[in-house]
Design an enzyme around this catalytic site. Structure first.
Site, PDB file in Angstrom:
ATOM      1  N   LYS A 118       0.858  -1.187   0.000  1.00 10.35           N
ATOM      2  CA  LYS A 118       0.000   0.000   0.000  1.00 10.35           C
ATOM      3  C   LYS A 118       0.883   1.222   0.000  1.00 10.35           C
ATOM      4  CE  LYS A 118      -4.508   0.650   0.065  1.00 10.35           C
ATOM      5  NZ  LYS A 118      -5.524  -0.255  -0.474  1.00 10.35           N
TER       6      LYS A 118
HETATM    7  P1  NAD Z   1     -12.789   7.509  -3.173  1.00  3.76           P
HETATM    8  O1  NAD Z   1     -11.770   8.519  -2.862  1.00  3.76           O
HETATM    9  O2  NAD Z   1     -13.208   7.302  -4.587  1.00  3.76           O
HETATM   10  O3  NAD Z   1     -14.109   7.812  -2.312  1.00  3.76           O
HETATM   11  C1  NAD Z   1     -14.078   7.939  -0.916  1.00  3.76           C
HETATM   12  C2  NAD Z   1     -15.462   8.369  -0.447  1.00  3.76           C
HETATM   13  O4  NAD Z   1     -15.462   8.364   0.980  1.00  3.76           O
HETATM   14  C3  NAD Z   1     -15.852   9.784  -0.877  1.00  3.76           C
HETATM   15  O5  NAD Z   1     -17.236   9.820  -1.174  1.00  3.76           O
HETATM   16  C4  NAD Z   1     -15.559  10.601   0.376  1.00  3.76           C
HETATM   17  O6  NAD Z   1     -16.324  11.809   0.455  1.00  3.76           O
HETATM   18  C5  NAD Z   1     -15.956   9.608   1.453  1.00  3.76           C
HETATM   19  N1  NAD Z   1     -15.394   9.927   2.763  1.00  3.76           N
HETATM   20  C6  NAD Z   1     -14.127  10.312   3.062  1.00  3.76           C
HETATM   21  N2  NAD Z   1     -14.019  10.585   4.370  1.00  3.76           N
HETATM   22  C7  NAD Z   1     -15.241  10.347   4.906  1.00  3.76           C
HETATM   23  C8  NAD Z   1     -15.793  10.456   6.210  1.00  3.76           C
HETATM   24  N3  NAD Z   1     -15.050  10.873   7.229  1.00  3.76           N
HETATM   25  N4  NAD Z   1     -17.099  10.123   6.394  1.00  3.76           N
HETATM   26  C9  NAD Z   1     -17.868   9.716   5.365  1.00  3.76           C
HETATM   27  N5  NAD Z   1     -17.413   9.609   4.111  1.00  3.76           N
HETATM   28  C10 NAD Z   1     -16.123   9.922   3.889  1.00  3.76           C
HETATM   29  O7  NAD Z   1     -12.254   6.124  -2.543  1.00  3.76           O
HETATM   30  P2  NAD Z   1     -12.626   4.642  -2.970  1.00  3.76           P
HETATM   31  O8  NAD Z   1     -11.650   4.176  -3.991  1.00  3.76           O
HETATM   32  O9  NAD Z   1     -14.087   4.530  -3.233  1.00  3.76           O
HETATM   33  O10 NAD Z   1     -12.249   3.846  -1.630  1.00  3.76           O
HETATM   34  C11 NAD Z   1     -13.150   3.763  -0.526  1.00  3.76           C
HETATM   35  C12 NAD Z   1     -12.728   2.625   0.376  1.00  3.76           C
HETATM   36  O11 NAD Z   1     -12.710   1.410  -0.380  1.00  3.76           O
HETATM   37  C13 NAD Z   1     -11.333   2.755   0.987  1.00  3.76           C
HETATM   38  O12 NAD Z   1     -11.330   2.135   2.258  1.00  3.76           O
HETATM   39  C14 NAD Z   1     -10.465   1.936   0.044  1.00  3.76           C
HETATM   40  O13 NAD Z   1      -9.284   1.478   0.656  1.00  3.76           O
HETATM   41  C15 NAD Z   1     -11.419   0.801  -0.262  1.00  3.76           C
HETATM   42  N6  NAD Z   1     -11.125   0.073  -1.497  1.00  3.76           N
HETATM   43  C16 NAD Z   1     -11.072   0.703  -2.703  1.00  3.76           C
HETATM   44  C17 NAD Z   1     -10.813  -0.044  -3.845  1.00  3.76           C
HETATM   45  C18 NAD Z   1     -10.796   0.576  -5.215  1.00  3.76           C
HETATM   46  O14 NAD Z   1     -10.719  -0.182  -6.196  1.00  3.76           O
HETATM   47  N7  NAD Z   1     -10.919   1.888  -5.359  1.00  3.76           N
HETATM   48  C19 NAD Z   1     -10.580  -1.422  -3.754  1.00  3.76           C
HETATM   49  C20 NAD Z   1     -10.669  -2.040  -2.499  1.00  3.76           C
HETATM   50  C21 NAD Z   1     -10.942  -1.284  -1.379  1.00  3.76           C
END
Ligand code: NAD
Length: 430
Positions: A118
């Site tokens: 990561k």
């Molecule tokens: P992103 O940046 O596209 O979206 C994040 C979202 O979370 C946004 O809507 C943001 O406003 C919201 N957010 C941030 N802080 C917040 C808070 N304090 N309270 C409520 N909402 C909040 O990120 P993403 O890629 O969708 O990732 C989200 C989660 O999924 C993370 O934990 C990431 O590690 C995990 N994840 C992502 C992927 C991927 O392919 N993108 C894969 C596996 C896991």
């Protein structure tokens, strides 16, 4: 049993992070239950390699700002390490190390030939202007150039990064090595060797798991309501896929606030509204009412999907959840104390390392296609993703039932066992 990793805590740079201690505690629990070799367990507790870099960036107003960046490779035992790059204000070494460890278990469950990694830069991406994000990304890539490579460590998008970020990394790395090297990152634009369906893969995988859970619980999707925290990549695609199944999404939150409409939120309209407002938020959507953030996770629903950040379900609010299924789209949303409370409820948990594994799975497909220079179509990508997700889901459920353990313990056991076995078989060098 202590969550502390081996060695003197005073000289361990990770242990100030509660997220890292949480990952260690999960690993300790599995080691104890599965009777794994203690030497191997100790090796898995500490990441193989971590790099901290300073990333100086010329800002739009001409001054120089220096950001702190991290890349942590938890394991290189099963192949190159693989994992996202996160841009978030409070990201630190321990959090990145925990996320890297979870990536190892996730790749283990999915049988992917990767270890976990990561990365992160402590920056609020919403505050970056003009070309700042590009310069930050390119300089960070340059600073960690010595530990990345298509056979060493392959990055992908995570919170605060996207396809464009991956395109800049691909370009920077290629300029350095002197040839186009698309296999250095996954989650890049399709025109640059990205995989069709990668952007949607995590959300799709979440919904494949939810469908399996609902089938097991004999709940029809038409009678399903969902609450989603996070409306970024994972949260928004999950909502779209749920709507395709005729489920109703009744509440959504993001970093700026939360909204609710018990008749069901029109996701297409919400995406349009979000894309047109400056902060890219769901707040202010005219067809829903605002609710306090603290109410979001406690909203009664069939499926609760945290899809934002880690440790949002704690001992404080775990008893207030009113869902039948907890589908962890985010990494590490439930802390171990909350987990213990939920284990005594009737909530069906789909643990993060299974639930959101669709992203790394299609990243793997992308890497394979780039190495082979032979691209698949979306029908094949989605069919292969579904096959691997359902197979993993069923293996986790079979293990949980056979050993009478929670789905989280079962998932962690499968993931940790795979990595531990490979480590044992390879032996200890020299
Ligand atoms: P992103 O940046 O596209 O979206 C994040 C979202 O979370 C946004 O809507 C943001 O406003 C919201 N957010 C941030 N802080 C917040 C808070 N304090 N309270 C409520 N909402 C909040 O990120 P993403 O890629 O969708 O990732 C989200 C989660 O999924 C993370 O934990 C990431 O590690 C995990 N994840 C992502 C992927 C991927 O392919 N993108 C894969 C596996 C896991």
């Amino acid at each position: 049993m202590s969550a502390m990793p081996p060695g003197n805590p005073a000289s361990n740079p990770f242990v100030s992070s509660p997220t890292y201690l949480m990952a260690c505690q999960q690993l300790r629990n599995v080691v104890r239950d599965a009777g794994l070799d203690q030497g191997v367990a100790d090796r898995l507790m500490l990441p193989k390699r971590s790099q901290i870099v300073s990333v100086p960036v010329r800002m739009e107003d001409g001054h120089t700002e220096v950001f702190v960046g991290y890349r942590v490779q938890h394991s290189l035992t099963s192949g190159p390490s693989k994992g996202g790059l996160r841009y978030a204000k409070n990201v630190d070494l321990g959090e990145v190390a925990a996320l890297a460890m979870w990536m190892s278990w996730k790749c283990g469950i999915m049988n992917l030939p990767y270890g976990g990694a990561k990365g992160g830069i402590a920056v609020d991406p919403a505050e970056l202007r003009g070309g700042e994000k590009e310069r930050l990304t390119r300089r960070f890539t340059d600073e960690i150039q010595n530990i990345i490579g298509p056979r060493i460590d392959v990055m992908a998008p995570d919170m605060g990064t996207d396809e464009q970020t991956m395109a800049w990394i691909y370009d920077t790395y290629s300029m350095k090595v002197g040839y186009a090297c698309p296999e250095i990152v996954t989650g890049k634009p399709v025109e640059l060797g990205g995989c069709v369906g990668r952007k949607e893969a995590t959300g799709r995988g979440v919904v494949y798991c939810i469908s399996e859970a609902l089938a097991e619980l004999k709940i029809s999707p038409e009678h399903t309501t969902a609450v989603v925290q996070g409306f970024g990549n994972v949260g928004s695609v999950t909502c779209e896929e749920l709507v395709k199944l005729k489920a109703k999404v009744i509440a959504i939150g993001d970093r700026y606030g939360s909204i609710r409409n018990d008749r069901g939120i029109d996701i297409a309209k919400l995406l349009d509204y979000q894309s047109k407002n400056e902060r890219k938020t769901v707040v202010g959507f005219p067809e829903a009412e605002a609710i306090p953030d603290a109410e979001l996770l406690a909203t009664p629903c069939t499926v609760l999907i945290p899809a934002a950040m880690e440790r949002v379900i704690t001992a404080e609010n775990a008893g207030k959840l009113r869902c039948r299924v907890l589908a962890e789209g985010a990494n590490g949303p439930t802390d171990p104390e909350a987990d213990a409370i939920i284990a005594h409820s009737d909530i069906f948990v789909i643990p993060d390392i299974l639930c959101n594994a669709g992203g790394v799975t299609v990243s793997y497909f992308e890497w394979v296609q780039d190495l082979a220079q032979f691209m698949w179509d979306e029908t094949r990508v989605n069919a292969e993703l579904k096959k691997l997700m359902l197979d993993a889901f069923r293996r986790v459920r079979a293990e949980a039932k056979a050993r009478k353990v929670t789905n989280r313990t079962a998932a962690l056991s499968i993931g940790v066992r795979k990595v531990a076995n490979e480590k044992s078989k390879r032996g200890l060098y020299p």
